[in-house]
Each structure stands twice: as structure tokens, then as C-alpha cells.
Design a protein around this motif. Structure first.
Motif, PDB file in Angstrom:
ATOM      1  N   UNK B 151       0.838  -1.205   0.000  1.00  0.00           N
ATOM      2  CA  UNK B 151       0.000   0.000   0.000  1.00  0.00           C
ATOM      3  C   UNK B 151       0.874   1.257   0.000  1.00  0.00           C
ATOM      4  N   UNK B 152       1.981   1.197   0.695  1.00  0.00           N
ATOM      5  CA  UNK B 152       2.864   2.369   0.744  1.00  0.00           C
ATOM      6  C   UNK B 152       3.455   2.655  -0.644  1.00  0.00           C
ATOM      7  N   UNK B 156       2.846   5.894  -3.145  1.00  0.00           N
ATOM      8  CA  UNK B 156       4.004   6.648  -3.650  1.00  0.00           C
ATOM      9  C   UNK B 156       3.886   6.795  -5.163  1.00  0.00           C
ATOM     10  N   UNK B 157       3.554   5.692  -5.815  1.00  0.00           N
ATOM     11  CA  UNK B 157       3.460   5.728  -7.275  1.00  0.00           C
ATOM     12  C   UNK B 157       2.342   6.681  -7.720  1.00  0.00           C
ATOM     13  N   UNK B 158       1.207   6.596  -7.045  1.00  0.00           N
ATOM     14  CA  UNK B 158       0.085   7.467  -7.395  1.00  0.00           C
ATOM     15  C   UNK B 158       0.447   8.934  -7.143  1.00  0.00           C
ATOM     16  N   UNK B 159       1.176   9.170  -6.056  1.00  0.00           N
ATOM     17  CA  UNK B 159       1.585  10.540  -5.730  1.00  0.00           C
ATOM     18  C   UNK B 159       2.532  11.089  -6.803  1.00  0.00           C
ATOM     19  N   UNK B 160       3.485  10.265  -7.199  1.00  0.00           N
ATOM     20  CA  UNK B 160       4.421  10.697  -8.246  1.00  0.00           C
ATOM     21  C   UNK B 160       3.657  11.080  -9.505  1.00  0.00           C
ATOM     22  N   UNK B 193      -5.966   3.722  -8.257  1.00  0.00           N
ATOM     23  CA  UNK B 193      -7.086   4.551  -7.801  1.00  0.00           C
ATOM     24  C   UNK B 193      -7.587   4.034  -6.448  1.00  0.00           C
ATOM     25  N   UNK B 194      -7.234   2.771  -6.161  1.00  0.00           N
ATOM     26  CA  UNK B 194      -7.674   2.214  -4.878  1.00  0.00           C
ATOM     27  C   UNK B 194      -6.624   2.415  -3.785  1.00  0.00           C
ATOM     28  N   UNK B 195      -5.564   3.162  -4.116  1.00  0.00           N
ATOM     29  CA  UNK B 195      -4.452   3.212  -3.171  1.00  0.00           C
ATOM     30  C   UNK B 195      -4.874   3.759  -1.816  1.00  0.00           C
TER      31      UNK B 195
END
Lengths: 211, 730
Positions: B151-152, B156-160, B193-195
Motif C-alpha cells: 500500500x505504501x 508513492x506511485x500514485x503521488x508521483x 485509484x484504490x491506493x
């Protein structure tokens, strides 16, 4: 990327910039005759290339392939100078010149003086020789980049009449900004290609603005 | 050129035959074996020689690599040839350890190092060599059995991705092109999108584990059938807390990004709440360092200052060299990842900057927007914050995605709201002006170095648009255009807009010149001409500002009055507006500094070496080339500069002290700005510069000329662009 957009460091004689280790370095004492012991030599051919490459590889961080060196010294051997002391090559300057956006422009690519020989005016001598040749060859201006932290280089070029035209954000890969330095030569009022330099110097009159 | 040999002629232009379907020889083609020719050519080539075409230039030479040179050969410096090889070698095990306590420790280290990588990326290094040096991130599916790590990494990937999207939208990345380079990176994965829900589930579990370990008995644990986070009960609470603040920071940070993305600044208030939460979670994270350091089995030597984790341990699962071949065209570099502490500091600064943006009240007045952006830039915000500001200001070609640019111009030019639908906005030159305004807003959001270059270039565009609008005006109204005719709305529109464009152009010119100080582009020998130029531009700016104020009052008061009465009123009522007096104060300072520097030079107290290659004239041309080219201001030249400064001498300067004027004005107008703390602070700074320079001038003139031991230097200790003279005895 512009042709000049090549990041490279220029270390200078004061050793003030780029964290030159300070006290450890043994300074070479030139006798009272001083600078006259240094011999300045124009690039003479392939036998000089290893000397130049050795100095630059040792002092500058950017890696240059042999083709880069050859690109400069084969095309503009007249703009490349070396300083010798007792047979040892202690400094070098490598440059180019050419058409750039409708101006004929000189470019100082690499300037190196090894640490024990800094602060003796060797870099000034080297670079002045190159600039003189550029001027005589019809260059309108000379440019280069230097690290904003390299106070020695900035002072040297400032004394020669360079201004800091631009700041280049994080130009070097180490994250340091650079200044683009520029030296504009006085423009003769009637610029005839064949006119000699001596004549140009006499014409110290207000010049028209560049359009 | 280098290494050209006769072998050049040996280049044979034959297509490579496809092994499956050989191209048959025909009338025009015939197959020939070139091996002997190549062999011969190779014998001619020595080490370091090459065969090249005419287009071999410096760029090509610089792009050449020397194989096995560690500075250039990206293949050589890799430990592993592929991610798979690294994984096979056990570089990134899942779980990170079969000992649950060690697994938690290592996971926290990975989280911390990722934060450090993320900050390093924001600070201008490539994504490939920072965040994506994480092997777990490169093969996210491998971590699916490890909910915490999975999940972390996912958030991180979604934030980037979200950050890249802001920076690309804003196009601020032109200044820092490495930032958005994502070639070859697994940035797009399913399920990101589910992060947040995944992160939430993990957070829930750990919260329960925390509650359980704090409960007096094992009652809770039995009730909830809860497995503890790890095996060492003494460490349970500390580890739960350390994980929670890290996870919550990620959650809130992601919320900040999504809220700020909402159109027309609708999510700003919500974003501020998440920003506050982010900052407090980061503070918890900082305080968790001690417990992490004391509980790890790793080495404790070395300063935490340069470690990339809170525990001080090296993280597992990272290899920056894996991706270095993706970071072309630059040669591979060993990147120094920011320390964990510095990374946390970076994020706190970023969040404060974002908070400043979010708390801006979206003022529709262009003047206050420009003022806000300039003030915001003083805190030197980094790329991500600047990109957010830019995207907030300009959306869909409108201010805040809300106010049409023509309406913004109308307001800036002090025209009534009723004119916002006037047909004039369809004129080409007015449309262009709108684009210039948008462009200006964007440029002001870029870093100082880039901004100054762009401002210098757009000055000319502003000048051209002024001329075009003026021409359109004359075309429409002929020579009568000069006759003021307030019955005609179009005339008024043109006149107001023209005046505003001029004023704005001088404002840009001023900003351009002042940025030169912030970027350290001027040297002592150029200060005199720079202050002189600032002085002439400020005079123009004050003139236009003053005119604009008159025109505004004009429109306000004129209604219902006879012309004669009106003229009388103006003469009686006219007081110089505070905004103009403010400029007046700066004008006095600029003039004072120009004259002081000129006098010091003329009286030989500032010795300036003469360049062997050019004169002050060439340096003037270069420094002000862009302004001169755009005729800003008209009729300003080097000879005028020389004329105005050549007579300056110290004895005269004391007789007429410009600094005293500046000081007096600054004092007088303070009361007009009592509601504006920034202006007040600026006035105090100007006052100090004026006071110190006035004293310095007196000291120099009394002792100076006869005293060669007196040394004058200039410092920026009171103001970033108005220098203070410092007198010392050597």
C-alpha cells in the motif's frame, strides 16, 4: 539544447571555487622573474593532445570523450594554448568559434590550471591569448559558462570585461547554477572585413545599438 | 576533422539483408563481400579515430561514449544487469525478513528512504535514479502479500503521477526538464485509484494493534483476535506509532494534491486542512527517530544528518544503477540522495508554500495577483509549489479558471464592469494582449533564472502589442483620437488600456532589472549604470501610475460636473497618491546610488580596472540590450547615462542628498500603508538604506578625498537590491 549547453566546470587560479582543498596544496614558487618562467605554447599537434586530456580529466568533473577534444583542437588549433613550466604542462585553454544566431561568436570550452600553479595569472594569460585570436578572427563576442560558486573564475573574467548575461538554473549535474558570461567587442563603425585591428582600436566612437 | 581517414571512402551503402528473405541481385543491385575492404580500412584506423559524415558536430562528439570508462559507460557501473537479476540475487526480498520485528524495521527504512528519494526528485534529479531506484516499486505486484509495503509503494506511485501531472500541466517543467522524464518506468499500474482505500485498511489494522498493545490486559487482543505487528512487545507501541504517522502523512499528502487539483480553487480550503495534518504527521515522524535509532540492531555510528532513514540504517531493496541507462541523454551520475532529515525539512517547506497558495483569497484584481506572486517567490519555493501556483492562477485561459482575461484587463485598466462585453475584445491586438497577460502570469511562477530570461524576451512583445493597439485606435478614430471624448466608450476603452499596457510594461522592466540583483548578475563596476537604468524606468512607472490615478479619479468625479468646475477641483484636490510616493522613494534611492557610485568613480575612490578588450559602453549594450531593443524607455542611451553621471562629484552630492529625500518620503507615507505589513516592511528597509547611505556619504565627503586609506564597498544587508555603502579604514 544549444551547442553551448554543455555542462562543464571551469576551475580557476584563485582556487576559491569548487572546494579546492586549501592548505594541503603545495604552491610552486616561481623566482622573482615570476611569470616569465612560464612558457605559453599554441597547440602544435597530436603530441599535445594527451597533455591537454590529462589536465582536463584531472581537474574537471565532466567526462569528455576523445572526440570532444579532437573536435575542438582539430577545428580551432589556433584557439588552444598550453602553459609549460620546466617542461611540464601546467595549464590549458580550449575554445571554438563560429556562427551563432547571426553573430560570429567565440566560446571558451575548457580552462584549467593545476592547483599548485593557481594565483599566478597563468589562466589570465592563457585566456587572453585565445580571446585576442578570436578578436582578430572577426568574432563579435565571446561566451562561456562558469559555476556561480567559482569566485576566482568570475573575478578573472570580470577583469577582462565579461558580464554575467544569464543565470542558468542547475546547469551542472551536481545541481549548481551557472552564469553565462559574455564579452562584447567594440564594433567598428564601418566594419570592412579586411580592416586591421589597429584601425579598429582607433575608432573609439559611439556605436549604433544592435537591432 | 578528427580521425578522418581514407577509410571514409570505404563506406558501402548496402541494405542489411534480412536472413529470411534475401533481396535478390537485380539490374541495379549486386551483392558483394565487403569484408576485405573493411579489414583494410580498420588497419588504417588507430585508437581514437572514427569515420564520420559532415554533420558530425560538438553534440555528436559529446554524445560519444568511451566503453569501460566509468564516467561514461552506464553499462559498466551497474551491479545488476536487470531488475530480475537483482531480485533473484535477493536484493529485495518479500517479506524483507522472516523475523517480524526486523521486517517492520526494514519496512520503515524503505519508507524513509523513499521519502528522501522523493524530495531529491523534487529538487531536480531524475525519477529513474531516485524514487524508482526502489526495486519494490519497479515490481509492485511482488509485494501483494505484504499489505504494508504494497500500500505504501502504491500511494508513492500514485503521488508521483499526480505531481508529474501538475508540473506537466503548468509547463513549468521546461525550466527543469528532468522532472517529468518517465520513459521506461512502470508508472502506470492497475489499481492505483484504490491506493487510498488500501492505505486506509492498513492504517486501521495498525491502529488496532496500537490500541491492543496499550490496553492493560490481553483482553482486547483476544476479543478482536488480533495479531500483533511484530514479536517484541516492548517495541510494539513505538513501531505502531512510527508506521502510523508515515502512512497518515502519505494519505494526507495525496489528499492535498487531489484537493488542489479541483477546478477554480474549489478545493483549497479542504487542502489546507490536509496540509495541517501532513505537517503534524511529519512532526510525529521526526520525533519517532529516537526510538527507531535505539531499537535497531544495525550500526549506530555516523551522524544521522547524512542518513536517509530515521533509524540510521541502510535500507534494503534499492539500486540506483538499475535505471541509469534510462536517464539518457546525460551520462550516468551517482546521485546524492538527500538525508532523511533534509527530506522532511523539504516537505515541511513545500507544505508551507502550498499553504500560502491555498490561503490566497483569489483576488480578481490583477495588480494584487502580481504582487502576491512576487511576494510568494521571495520565499524561493521549489518547482512543485510553483507549478501548483501556476495551475491555480491560469486554468482554461482564465484567471483561476473563472475570470475571463478581458474582464481582468478591464478591471486592471480601471474601466467600468459594464464594458466587459464590449466588442473591442474581439480585436486581434486585444486578444494578443490577453495572451500576453496569461503568459506573464505563467512566467512569474518560474524560477528566478528562467523568469528573468523570459521577462526580457516578453518586454518586446508588450511593446509591440502597445503599438498595435495604438494603431488600431488611430485607424478607428483617425487623428481625432487625441481629443478626449468621454461620450465615446470605445475611445475611453482604448485610452485606458493603452495607459495600462504602458504601465505594465515598465513594471515588467523593473522586475527584470531587480531580478538581476537577486540572481547576482551585476558586478560592482556595473552598479552605477544599473541603478541609473532602474531610476529612468521607475520614473516612467511613477509617471504612468500617477496618470492612471488621475484618469481613475477623473472617471469617478466627472459625472454631473461642468468641465470648468472639474479642472478647478483637480487642482485643489490633487494629492500625490501613496503608490506614486512609494515609487518616488525608490526613485530617490536609485538616483542617490547612481550619483554616489558615479562620484566615487569620478573622484577615484572606486578603482575599476580597465578591460583590455572593451569599454563600459559595450557592457552597457549587453546589460540592457533587451530593454533598448524594446525602446524601454524611449530615448534612453549610453550617452545619456554618461551625460548624467560624468559631472557627479562628492562635494556636490552632500549639498543635495537624494538619500535624505528618500528617507523623508519613506517616513511620511508609512501611515498610508498601515494595513499592509509587507509594504511597511519594505518601507523600513528602504528607510534603512537611505539612512546608512546618507551617513556614509557624509563620512566619505568629509574625510574621503584626502584619505587614501578609506575603502568603500557595497553590501546588500538592508535590502536585496538597494545597496548600502560601507566605509572602512584599511
Amino acid at each position: 539544447m544549444e551547442l553551448e549547453g554543455i555542462s562543464k566546470k571551469e576551475k580557476e587560479e584563485s582556487g576559491g571555487g569548487g572546494g579546492g582543498g586549501g592548505g594541503e596544496i603545495e604552491k610552486v614558487n616561481l623566482s622573482s622573474a615570476g611569470a616569465s618562467e612560464i612558457e605559453y605554447v599554441s597547440y602544435g599537434g597530436e603530441e599535445h593532445l594527451p597533455l591537454i586530456m590529462g589536465l582536463v580529466d584531472q581537474e574537471l568533473s565532466e567526462p569528455y570523450s576523445i572526440f570532444t577534444y579532437r573536435y575542438f583542437v582539430y577545428l580551432w588549433p589556433q584557439l588552444c594554448f598550453m602553459a609549460f613550466h620546466g617542461g611540464r604542462c601546467v595549464g590549458t585553454v580550449v575554445c571554438k568559434m563560429g556562427e551563432h544566431r547571426n553573430t560570429y561568436r567565440g566560446y571558451i570550452a575548457m580552462l584549467v590550471v593545476i592547483k599548485p600553479y593557481r594565483g599566478k595569472g597563468i589562466a589570465t594569460q592563457l585566456v587572453t591569448r585565445s580571446i585576442q585570436v578570436m578578436k582578430e578572427s572577426g568574432c563579435e563576442e565571446v561566451t562561456l559558462e562558469a559555476e556561480v560558486t567559482n569566485k576566482g573564475a568570475l573575478a578573472l573574467y570580470g577583469r577582462l570585461g565579461f558580464i554575467r548575461a544569464k543565470r542558468l538554473f542547475r546547469y551542472y549535474l551536481n545541481g549548481v547554477d551557472a552564469f553565462r558570461l559574455k564579452l562584447l567587442f567594440p564594433r567598428p563603425l564601418y566594419s570592412l572585413p579586411s580592416q586591421s585591428q589597429a584601425n579598429n582600436d582607433n575608432m573609439a566612437m559611439p556605436l549604433p545599438m544592435e537591432d | 576533422m578528427a580521425g578522418t581517414t581514407s577509410a571514409e571512402e570505404a563506406t558501402v551503402n548496402l541494405p542489411l539483408p534480412d536472413r529470411g528473405t534475401p533481396i535478390p541481385s537485380g539490374d541495379h543491385t549486386v551483392w558483394a563481400d565487403v569484408s576485405p575492404l573493411l579489414d583494410a580500412a580498420c588497419k588504417d584506423l588507430q585508437d581514437g579515430m572514427l569515420i564520420h559524415g559532415d554533420n558530425f558536430n560538438l553534440f555528436a562528439a559529446m554524445s560519444a561514449l568511451e566503453i569501460m570508462d566509468p564516467k561514461m559507460d552506464s553499462g559498466m557501473v551497474c551491479k545488476y544487469y536487470s531488475v530480475d537479476e537483482a531480485i533473484e540475487d535477493g536484493a529485495a526480498p518479500v517479506p524483507t525478513s522472516f523475523d517480524k520485528t526486523v521486517d517492520v524495521q526494514r519496512t520503515i527504512d524503505i519508507m524513509d528512504h523513499l521519502l528522501a528519494c522523493e524530495a531529491t526528485w523534487h529538487k531536480g534529479h531524475s525519477l529513474a535514479q531516485t524514487v524508482f531506484s526502489c526495486i519494490y516499486l519497479l515490481r509492485l505486484d511482488r509485494t501483494s502479500s505484504h499489505a504494508l509495503l504494497n500500500s505504501y509503494c502504491r500511494v508513492i506511485r500514485a503521488t508521483c503521477k499526480a505531481v508529474i501531472s501538475v508540473v506537466s500541466d503548468a509547463r513549468t517543467h521546461e525550466e527543469e526538464d528532468l522532472f517529468t522524464m518517465t520513459y521506461g518506468l512502470p508508472l502506470n499500474g492497475d489499481g492505483d485509484e484504490k491506493c487510498l482505500s488500501m492505505l486506509h485498511a492498513v492504517e486501521e489494522t495498525i491502529s488496532r494493534q496500537l490500541r491492543a498493545c496499550k490496553a492493560p490486559s490481553s483482553k482486547t487482543r483476544v476479543l478482536e483476535d488480533l495479531v500483533s505487528l511484530q514479536n517484541n512487545s516492548e517495541l510494539e507501541e513505538g513501531y505502531c506509532k512510527a508506521l502510523l504517522c508515515r502512512l497518515r502523512f502519505r494519505k494526507h499528502f495525496y489528499h492535498v494534491l487531489t484537493s488542489m487539483k479541483r477546478p477554480q480553487g474549489r478545493g483549497l480550503e479542504l487542502a489546507r486542512k490536509h496540509i495541517a495534518s501532513c505537517i503534524s504527521e511529519l512532526e510525529y515522524t521526526l520525533s519517532s527517530s529516537e526510538i527507531l535509532r535505539s531499537s535497531t540492531f544495525g550500526s549506530h555510528e555516523g551522524n544521522l544528518e547524512d542518513k536517509t532513514t530515521a533509524s540510521g540504517c541502510e535500507p534494503i531493496g534499492f539500486d540506483a544503477s538499475l535505471n541509469c541507462r534510462l536517464s539518457a541523454p546525460t551520462p550516468p551520475r551517482a546521485i546524492k540522495i538527500l538525508s532523511w532529515k533534509k527530506a522532511v525539512e523539504y516537505f515541511i517547506k513545500l507544505l508551507h508554500d502550498l499553504d500560502v497558495i491555498c490561503s490566497y483569497p483569489l483576488d480578481p484584481s490583477l495588480e494584487s495577483v502580481l504582487h502576491f506572486v512576487v511576494e510568494f517567490q521571495k520565499s524561493q519555493p521549489d518547482l512543485v509549489a510553483r507549478a501548483h501556483l501556476q495551475r491555480l492562477l491560469v486554468q482554461d485561459g482564465k484567471l483561476y479558471g473563472r475570470d475571463p482575461i478581458f474582464a481582468v484587463i478591464i478591471r486592471a485598466a480601471a474601466l467600468p464592469e459594464s464594458t466587459r462585453n464590449h466588442d473591442i475584445q474581439k480585436q486581434e491586438s486585444i486578444i494578443q494582449l490577453g495572451q500576453l497577460v496569461i503568459n506573464l502570469l505563467k512566467v512569474l511562477c518560474t524560477n528566478g533564472a528562467w523568469q528573468r530570461r523570459k521577462l526580457g524576451k516578453i518586454l518586446q512583445d508588450w511593446r509591440v502589442v502597445f503599438v498595435q493597439i495604438e494603431m488600431a485606435f488611430r485607424k478607428e478614430f483617425g487623428e481625432n483620437a487625441n481629443i478626449s471624448n468621454d461620450q465615446n466608450v470605445s475611445v475611453k476603452l482604448f485610452q485606458h488600456i493603452l495607459l495600462w499596457v504602458e504601465k505594465q510594461t515598465y513594471w515588467i522592466a523593473c522586475r527584470f532589472l531587480i531580478l538581476g540583483f537577486e540572481l547576482e548578475l551585476y558586478s560592482l563596476s556595473e552598479y552605477c549604470m544599473v541603478y541609473w537604468y532602474i531610476y529612468v524606468v521607475l520614473i516612467k512607472l511613477a509617471e504612468k501610475t500617477s496618470l492612471k490615478t488621475v484618469v481613475c479619479n477623473d472617471s469617478g468625479k466627472r459625472k454631473g460636473k461642468k468641465k470648468r468646475d472639474y479642472v478647478k477641483d483637480v487642482a485643489r484636490d490633487y494629492r500625490i497618491p501613496p503608490a506614486v510616493l512609494f515609487l518616488q522613494c525608490q526613485i530617490c534611492l536609485a538616483e542617490g546610488l547612481t550619483m554616489m557610485l558615479a562620484a566615487l568613480k569620478n573622484d577615484r575612490m572606486l578603482v575599476q580596472s580597465r578591460s583590455p578588450f572593451n569599454t563600459e559602453h559595450e557592457r552597457f549594450i549587453q546589460q540592457f540590450e533587451l530593454l533598448q531593443r524594446a525602446c524601454i524607455p524611449d530615448h534612453v542611451s549610453f550617452s545619456l547615462f554618461v551625460e548624467s553621471t560624468t559631472q557627479a562629484c562628492l562635494s556636490n552630492l552632500v549639498m543635495y542628498d537624494y538619500f535624505k529625500d528618500a528617507h523623508r518620503i519613506a517616513k511620511e507615507i508609512k501611515s498610508s500603508f498601515s494595513n499592509d505589513p509587507e509594504k511597511l516592511a519594505e518601507l523600513r528597509r528602504l528607510e534603512q538604506v537611505a539612512e546608512h547611505n546618507s551617513i556614509a556619504l557624509n563620512v566619505i565627503s568629509r574625510a574621503g578625498a584626502q584619505d587614501p586609506s578609506l575603502k568603500v564597498s557595497f553590501e546588500f544587508n538592508h535590502h536585496p537590491c538597494f545597496a548600502t555603502a560601507v566605509v572602512r579604514r584599511s
